[in-house]
Design an enzyme around this catalytic site. Structure first.
Site, PDB file in Angstrom:
ATOM      1  N   SER A  25      31.718  63.235   5.626  1.00 48.08           N
ATOM      2  CA  SER A  25      32.500  62.873   6.806  1.00 48.08           C
ATOM      3  C   SER A  25      33.410  61.702   6.466  1.00 48.08           C
ATOM      4  CB  SER A  25      31.565  62.469   7.951  1.00 48.08           C
ATOM      5  OG  SER A  25      32.278  61.878   9.021  1.00 48.08           O
ATOM      6  N   TYR A  41      25.473  56.991  11.133  1.00 45.25           N
ATOM      7  CA  TYR A  41      25.789  58.339  10.642  1.00 45.25           C
ATOM      8  C   TYR A  41      26.741  58.229   9.450  1.00 45.25           C
ATOM      9  CZ  TYR A  41      28.097  62.944  10.655  1.00 45.25           C
ATOM     10  OH  TYR A  41      28.629  64.169  10.304  1.00 45.25           O
ATOM     11  N   LYS A  77      26.414  59.358   5.435  1.00 43.88           N
ATOM     12  CA  LYS A  77      27.377  60.197   4.734  1.00 43.88           C
ATOM     13  C   LYS A  77      27.917  59.503   3.480  1.00 43.88           C
ATOM     14  CE  LYS A  77      27.258  63.850   7.349  1.00 43.88           C
ATOM     15  NZ  LYS A  77      26.788  65.149   6.826  1.00 43.88           N
TER      16      LYS A  77
END
Length: 251
Positions: free
Chosen positions: A143, A156, A160
């Protein structure tokens, strides 16, 4: 159908909908047989039919972080289609929205477990069962949140960033017979990303140089490229697929 993956088998995790299903559709269109996974069997079966039925695709429901499930998926891919040449790690979770300073640590542990440790475990399984002898290609779905500060989805993004490092290290360890790359999407219009644009899509997309959000097919094409022989001299790379958003200050 181009046929560039004719005779090859791809495993795509988290593929009953969204980016994962889009990738599976592209790989089937390019000649591959696919094995797809997801938690719930009903939408998985619908996806299998959409992909052409059991002659082209099978679905295996289970928890992506469960090593027994992973081993079953790889084993059945080899039994049903004869190989496990291509692997796409698409499964990811983000149960924690808000400032990183306030993140629930149990949620953080779960994010790392699914987004990082499970990705490594899948690679171990497919490598041991097939790629260590026959070679292959792996693509992890990362991401853009992992390459810059991402308020609201910071932990998050941290997971990643770790996935990108896992990708690079595996590329060094598994070459020359196995290539390992990653793709970093910006906001793609899927159920997973709804909170990032729902009710304000025009405003969010206005910050993108290409003036729109992504759709699953925008990610499927680059993934197929990285899995293909067209990318035979590419490994350990993070391909940003973002409509240009990382060139601007937009969120």
């Amino acid at each position: 159908m181009t046929g560039r993956f004719a005779g090859k088998t791809a495993i795509v995790t988290g593929a009953s909908r969204g980016i994962g299903l889009g990738i599976a559709e592209r790989l089937v269109a390019d000649g591959a047989n696919v094995v797809i996974t997801a938690r719930k069997p009903e939408p998985l079966q619908v996806a299998v039919e959409q992909l052409g039925g059991p002659e082209r695709a099978i679905g295996i429901a289970g928890n992506a972080g469960d090593e027994e499930h992973q081993a079953e998926v790889v084993s059945r891919a080899i039994e049903h289609f004869g190989s496990a040449d291509l692997f796409v790690n698409n499964t990811g979770i983000n149960p924690a929205f808000g400032p990183m300073i306030d993140v629930d640590l149990d949620a953080g542990r779960k994010i790392v477990e699914v987004n990082c440790l499970a990705a490594l475990s899948w690679a171990q399984q497919v490598h041991r069962a097939w790629m260590s002898v026959h070679g292959g290609a792996i693509v992890n779905i990362s991401s853009v949140s992992g390459i810059r500060a991402s308020p609201g989805v910071g932990f998050y993004g941290a997971s990643k960033a770790m996935l990108t490092h896992i990708t690079q290290t595996l590329a060094v360890e598994l070459g020359p017979s196995v290539r390992v790359n990653a793709v970093a999407p910006a906001v793609v219009k899927t159920k997973f990303a709804e909170k990032l644009y729902e009710g304000r899509e025009d405003t969010v997309s206005a910050a993108y140089p290409l003036k729109r959000l992504g759709v699953p097919a925008d990610i499927a094409g680059p993934v197929a490229f990285l899995l293909s022989e067209d990318a035979s001299w590419i490994t350990g790379q993070l391909l940003v697929v973002d409509g240009g958003i990382t060139l601007t200050r937009g969120a």
